[in-house]
Design an enzyme around this catalytic site. Structure first.
Site, PDB file in Angstrom:
ATOM      1  N   THR A  33      25.871  12.423 -12.244  1.00 47.10           N
ATOM      2  CA  THR A  33      26.074  13.707 -11.568  1.00 47.10           C
ATOM      3  C   THR A  33      27.562  14.003 -11.420  1.00 47.10           C
ATOM      4  O   THR A  33      28.011  15.144 -11.589  1.00 47.10           O
ATOM      5  CB  THR A  33      25.398  13.696 -10.183  1.00 47.10           C
ATOM      6  OG1 THR A  33      24.014  13.394 -10.339  1.00 47.10           O
ATOM      7  CG2 THR A  33      25.538  15.054  -9.501  1.00 47.10           C
ATOM      8  N   ASP A 218      20.487  18.114 -17.591  1.00 46.34           N
ATOM      9  CA  ASP A 218      20.385  16.815 -16.934  1.00 46.34           C
ATOM     10  C   ASP A 218      18.973  16.257 -17.143  1.00 46.34           C
ATOM     11  O   ASP A 218      18.028  17.012 -17.407  1.00 46.34           O
ATOM     12  CB  ASP A 218      20.672  16.989 -15.440  1.00 46.34           C
ATOM     13  CG  ASP A 218      20.895  15.663 -14.731  1.00 46.34           C
ATOM     14  OD1 ASP A 218      21.022  14.633 -15.417  1.00 46.34           O
ATOM     15  OD2 ASP A 218      20.931  15.659 -13.486  1.00 46.34           O
ATOM     16  N   GLN A 249      14.764   5.335 -18.368  1.00 44.27           N
ATOM     17  CA  GLN A 249      14.200   5.887 -17.135  1.00 44.27           C
ATOM     18  C   GLN A 249      13.210   7.019 -17.427  1.00 44.27           C
ATOM     19  O   GLN A 249      12.944   7.857 -16.564  1.00 44.27           O
ATOM     20  CB  GLN A 249      15.315   6.379 -16.208  1.00 44.27           C
ATOM     21  CG  GLN A 249      16.226   5.272 -15.718  1.00 44.27           C
ATOM     22  CD  GLN A 249      17.250   5.764 -14.705  1.00 44.27           C
ATOM     23  OE1 GLN A 249      16.930   6.066 -13.560  1.00 44.27           O
ATOM     24  NE2 GLN A 249      18.493   5.855 -15.132  1.00 44.27           N
TER      25      GLN A 249
END
Length: 714
Positions: A33, A218, A249
């Protein structure tokens, strides 16, 4: 300010690469981020037009946080002009501007899952299909899968290969027709219709391709097929596409996410720059080595190795309990021990599990030990009945064609308007091509007694409608609460549940007041769009000092100083359905990787020798994931046995089954923590007897006899 300060070499390289395709492989806790926000801020400092930047993330919460961080770096004037949103919020914004090209009005409603299920029930009834055989949930799931493959109802009909596929296509077609009649879209439509709009309208497509010169996406590993097509289409002109993600992930395959999107990025963009972020700022060395050890067993991944300069930290601990209650008892007691020994707060702890059913034993243990907890991902504020009711009133005022929400509130509070009358109203609306609300006001819709009740309701709604966008939203909502009799009915009920609902409605007024004060566009349409786009992924705000109980899927993106992974057993975690499917097993392993990397300082792995779930007792082997962790990351077997021996000795202080029947009011018992106390109440019998024990200066504590950590006073 120097936006490049405090970046490591890999992060800095990612920020400075501003032109052309870019793939940032961001390991857990590697500061992705920070890289995203800094890269946007840097480009703005270099003269990029804020209007030319589109940043997409997966939750409204993360979109807000990202925008705020950018505004702090470059100032509110530049930051405010950025498009930072979810795919769905982007779709809402674009579709409201161009909705008429697809045959919708701009004030369309956005149906959540519950609304869609209600609509499907009417579809199944109209098609004379048995809802027990063809459940609304199954049909909604099948339709959602088709939409995520970018298949319209017409395409589904043309490509159906068997009877069930033909049936789904038929339901899909009627569902689509009814959505259009209600001037409504469901969540999947915000993606499907957005892509249709761009593909079918050259002027619209070229406008947005030219507008968005720089795209950021993202969590790219979580994109589905339609999202993938949207990104490719929008980026095709300038090709300045930066995607951030981590294949390790990717844990949402069950809801349409396609890991191939990130795995094949370099095939889609052969000139792409690839940068890997491997330095982890969250966890200690042993935790990362354990996570790397597990994920290395997956074949379908991009190589990377997380590392940290925080030191090795503590080894992971493994606990094997007799059953799920002993497992939960261990977790609760370990929390109490660390609270004392390390002066921690409850908010430092999280217990993560594979299935929601596992929370039962954990909740019992927390209640028994008086440990405050919260279940993350419970009913969100906007999904509570009373809030849904208020929103339904507002939806009908904004979009009078919305017959699903009209059906919800026409007899709430009770007005004596029955289901048969509602069906006649909706049939009239469809036959005469008028709005559902207009049909209510047509006195020839029904005969007899309901006429006066319908007229009163219609007149009231017209009064409310005249206030829309003319008075503050809070004033309108207060009028609805009072003039409909909604609040009066709750006050008359007088139950604890009714009081809680009144408090929730008061909190809703806080929400509308904030909208009245701070929203740039104060139209009702904007408020409803914002609340409709709120999802369970945006929940989980500060709820005081409590430990967190949550599924592993819900834990992604979060971090805790101390993490317990419960139920490490074959058939539980990894899940039963993954035992014979390699692709499924790899996703389960990625889920374990996500769980391990939530831990910052301590990680515990727990399991039970036997487990009662779904009404059956199971004896499961230890999870393969425990064996995949390097041995030096886990306390030695001797240390584990010593821990278990200490725990068993502590358990011996508890009541044996033979003693349970002897507990009587007035008995004096000794607890290791609370000292001597007196039994003041017993409920039930046998091992599950509930004991209320009064401890001087500590108050009354409640225990289950079978697990009560007490012994009789001499």
């Amino acid at each position: 300010m120097n936006v490049l300060q405090d970046l490591n070499p890999a992060q800095r390289e990612a920020v400075l690469h501003t032109e052309g395709p870019l793939l940032i492989l961001a390991g857990a806790g590697s500061g992705k981020t920070k890289v995203l926000t800094t890269r946007i801020a840097y480009m703005l400092e270099q003269g990029a037009d804020p209007d030319s930047i589109l940043a997409i993330t997966f939750t409204n919460k993360s979109a807000r946080e990202m925008k705020h961080r950018i505004e702090r770096m470059v100032g509110a004037d530049k930051g405010r002009k950025l498009w930072v949103s979810t795919f769905h919020a982007m779709g809402n914004r674009i579709l409201r501007r161009h909705s008429q090209k697809l045959g919708f009005e701009s004030n369309f409603a956005i149906y959540d899952r519950d609304d869609s299920l209600k609509l499907l029930k009417t579809v199944l009834k109209d098609l004379d299909l048995d809802p027990k055989k063809y459940t609304p949930r199954a049909m909604l799931s099948a339709i959602s899968d088709l939409k995520n493959q970018f298949k319209t109802a017409k395409m589904a009909t043309e490509t159906a290969l068997d009877y069930y596929a033909e049936l789904v296509a038929k339901v899909y077609s009627e569902y689509t027709r009814k959505l259009k009649a209600a001037n409504a879209l469901d969540f999947d439509d915000l993606l499907l219709m957005q892509l249709r709009l761009l593909k079918e309208n050259d002027d619209v497509r070229e406008y947005y391709q030219q507008k968005f010169q720089y795209l950021f996406v993202d969590e790219y590993q979580d994109t589905n097929y339609v999202q993938y097509l949207l990104v490719r289409l929008l980026a095709s002109k300038h090709r300045n596409l930066a995607v951030v993600g981590d294949p390790d992930q990717s844990i949402y395959g069950w809801r349409g996410a396609n890991m191939r999107n990130i795995m094949d990025f370099e095939k889609d963009y052969p000139d792409a720059k690839v940068i890997t972020l491997e330095q982890n700022y969250r966890s200690t060395g042993y935790i990362l080595k354990a996570a790397n050890g597990v994920i290395d067993n997956n074949m379908d991944r991009k190589e990377k190795n997380l590392w940290t300069d925080k030191g090795q930290g503590r080894q992971l601990k493994v606990y094997e309990g007799q059953d799920e209650n002993h497992e939960a008892w261990f977790i609760a007691n370990e929390i109490e021990k660390l609270m004392k020994k390390e002066e921690r707060i409850f908010g430092d702890f999280a217990a993560l599990y594979r299935t929601n059913a596992q929370s039962r034993a954990l909740e019992k243990a927390m209640i028994r030990q008086n440990i405050p907890y919260r279940i993350y991902g419970g009913t969100s504020f906007y999904a509570r009945k009373e809030i849904k009711d208020m929103l339904a009133y507002l939806q009908v005022l904004n979009n009078p064609y919305d017959f699903i929400n009209l059906s919800r509130i026409i007899n709430v509070p009770k007005r004596g308007i029955g289901a048969a009358t509602v069906e006649k109203i909706l049939a009239y609306a469809l036959l005469h091509d008028v709005s559902a609300l207009e049909a209510v006001g047509s006195l020839d819709t029904v005969g007899g007694g309901p006429k006066n009740k319908l007229l009163a309701f219609y007149t009231m709604m017209q009064d409310f409608q005249r206030q829309v966008d003319q008075v503050p939203l809070t004033t309108l909502v207060e009028d609805i609460m009072n003039k409909t009799g909604y609040l009066m009915e709750l006050r008359a009920e007088g139950t604890t549940e009714a009081v809680n609902r009144i408090e929730n409605l008061q909190e809703f007024l806080s929400e509308t007041l904030e909208f009245d004060r701070h929203a740039e566009d104060k139209r009702l349409e904007e408020f409803l769009a914002a609340t409709s786009l709120y999802t369970d992924l945006d929940s989980g705000g500060d709820e005081g000092d409590k430990i967190t109980l949550m599924t592993l899927h819900a834990a992604k993106g979060l971090e805790f100083p101390v993490v317990f992974l419960a139920g490490l057993e074959e058939g539980i975690f990894p899940h039963q359905r993954a035992l014979y499917e390699e692709d499924e097993m790899e996703e389960e392993r990625r889920l374990c990787y996500v769980g391990l990397t939530r831990g910052m300082e301590r990680v515990y792995l727990t399991r039970a020798w036997q487990r009662n779930m779904y009404g059956m007792t199971k004896y499961n082997q230890a999870s393969r994931f425990i064996d995949e962790i390097p041995k030096d990351c886990i306390k030695s077997s001797f240390e584990r046995k010593k821990e278990q021996k200490k725990l068993k000795n502590h358990e011996k202080e508890g009541a044996t089954v033979g003693e349970i029947s002897d507990f009587l009011l007035g008995d004096r018992l000794i607890h290791a923590k609370f000292g001597e106390g007196t039994v003041v109440k017993t409920t039930g019998t046998g091992p599950q007897m509930e004991l209320s024990i009064a401890f001087p200066g500590q108050g009354i504590k409640i225990f289950i006899a079978e697990y009560a950590p007490v012994r009789r006073a001499d």
